[in-house]
Design a protein around this motif. Sequence first.
Motif, short mmCIF file in Angstrom:
data_model
loop_
_atom_site.label_atom_id
_atom_site.label_comp_id
_atom_site.label_asym_id
_atom_site.label_seq_id
_atom_site.Cartn_x
_atom_site.Cartn_y
_atom_site.Cartn_z
N GLY A 92 0.77 -1.24 0.00
CA GLY A 92 0.00 0.00 0.00
C GLY A 92 0.81 1.29 0.00
O GLY A 92 0.31 2.32 0.45
N LYS A 93 2.04 1.26 -0.50
CA LYS A 93 2.88 2.46 -0.58
C LYS A 93 2.98 3.18 0.77
O LYS A 93 2.75 4.39 0.90
CB LYS A 93 2.33 3.43 -1.64
N VAL A 94 3.29 2.39 1.79
CA VAL A 94 3.48 2.94 3.14
C VAL A 94 4.81 2.42 3.68
O VAL A 94 5.44 1.53 3.10
CB VAL A 94 2.34 2.53 4.10
N CYS A 95 5.21 2.99 4.82
CA CYS A 95 6.48 2.61 5.43
C CYS A 95 6.31 1.40 6.34
O CYS A 95 5.21 1.11 6.84
CB CYS A 95 7.05 3.78 6.25
N ALA A 96 7.42 0.73 6.59
CA ALA A 96 7.43 -0.39 7.52
C ALA A 96 7.75 0.12 8.92
O ALA A 96 8.45 1.12 9.09
CB ALA A 96 8.46 -1.43 7.09
N GLU A 97 7.24 -0.56 9.93
CA GLU A 97 7.53 -0.21 11.31
C GLU A 97 7.58 -1.47 12.16
O GLU A 97 7.09 -2.53 11.74
CB GLU A 97 6.46 0.74 11.87
N PHE A 98 8.16 -1.35 13.37
CA PHE A 98 8.17 -2.49 14.28
C PHE A 98 7.21 -2.21 15.43
O PHE A 98 7.32 -1.19 16.12
CB PHE A 98 9.58 -2.72 14.82
N ASN A 99 6.30 -3.14 15.61
CA ASN A 99 5.31 -3.05 16.69
C ASN A 99 5.83 -3.84 17.88
O ASN A 99 5.88 -5.07 17.86
CB ASN A 99 3.97 -3.61 16.20
N ILE A 100 6.21 -3.12 18.94
CA ILE A 100 6.77 -3.79 20.12
C ILE A 100 5.71 -4.64 20.81
O ILE A 100 5.98 -5.74 21.29
CB ILE A 100 7.36 -2.75 21.09
N GLY A 101 4.47 -4.13 20.86
CA GLY A 101 3.39 -4.89 21.49
C GLY A 101 3.15 -6.22 20.82
O GLY A 101 2.90 -7.23 21.48
N GLY A 102 3.22 -6.23 19.50
CA GLY A 102 3.00 -7.47 18.76
C GLY A 102 4.28 -8.18 18.41
O GLY A 102 4.24 -9.27 17.82
N ALA A 103 5.42 -7.56 18.71
CA ALA A 103 6.74 -8.15 18.44
C ALA A 103 6.87 -8.53 16.97
O ALA A 103 7.35 -9.61 16.62
CB ALA A 103 6.98 -9.36 19.34
N ARG A 104 6.44 -7.61 16.10
CA ARG A 104 6.48 -7.94 14.68
C ARG A 104 6.66 -6.69 13.82
O ARG A 104 6.37 -5.57 14.24
CB ARG A 104 5.19 -8.64 14.28
#
Length: 239
Positions: A92-104
């Motif tokens: 979807g033409k968006v950036c990646a991020e790390f979700n600490i709550g979901g560890a993913r």
Amino acid sequence: MEYAFVFLKGVLLIHISKNDFLVNAGGCNASLATVSVVNRCPRNEEEWTTAAERKNCGNIKHNCVFIQYHCVMNTWRNKTIEVCAQAENIVGKVCAEFNIGGARIQRNGNGVHCDSCPISYNSTKSFKYQECYLKVKTTLSTKLQVTTNSLDIDFTTHRENLDTVNATSNIEHSSSNIEEGDVNTITIFAVCVVICLLLFILLTLKWRSTIWTTLSGIFRKALPASENDSLKQTLETEV
């Protein structure tokens, strides 16, 4: 009644297990121990490879399918972090991020649009889309950067002013030393002249009578008695 209780207990366990699965779907708890904040992420494939080798995600103990090096923003977009996590397909033409709550790793769903990102890409290729890292700096670090630059400029200006003052002070001090040296030289010379004059006068007064006495003796022997008397009177008068 007993069967009803067992049934409800079973339903509850299924519900808990289902929710736990949803929360941890695609996540890896072992990733949480690898999270580290960095000043910036790699800017090209070479830097990415170097960083991945340093992070050494292959030696991390885990029960996940496969974890790889990532450098992405966090969900609050106030930090860039390195982490060993399972790769995800970002759509979807968006950036990646790390979700600490979901560890993913996940796609950013908070309106962080990425013009340079394709419709779909693997999260391990985030270094190709530097626009995402710039958004972290632009939204939260610009004021800090401007303040730091202002402090640097103020410090540089203060240092230049201080150098100018020191240089002027050194010049004035040198001029003062030169003038003081000239005055001292003139004073010493004047004192020497005065001393010489005093010595000359003292010597003249001391030896004057002796000189005249010697001269009178010489002339007295060389001249007749009458002339000697006249010379004696003259010399006595002179003395």
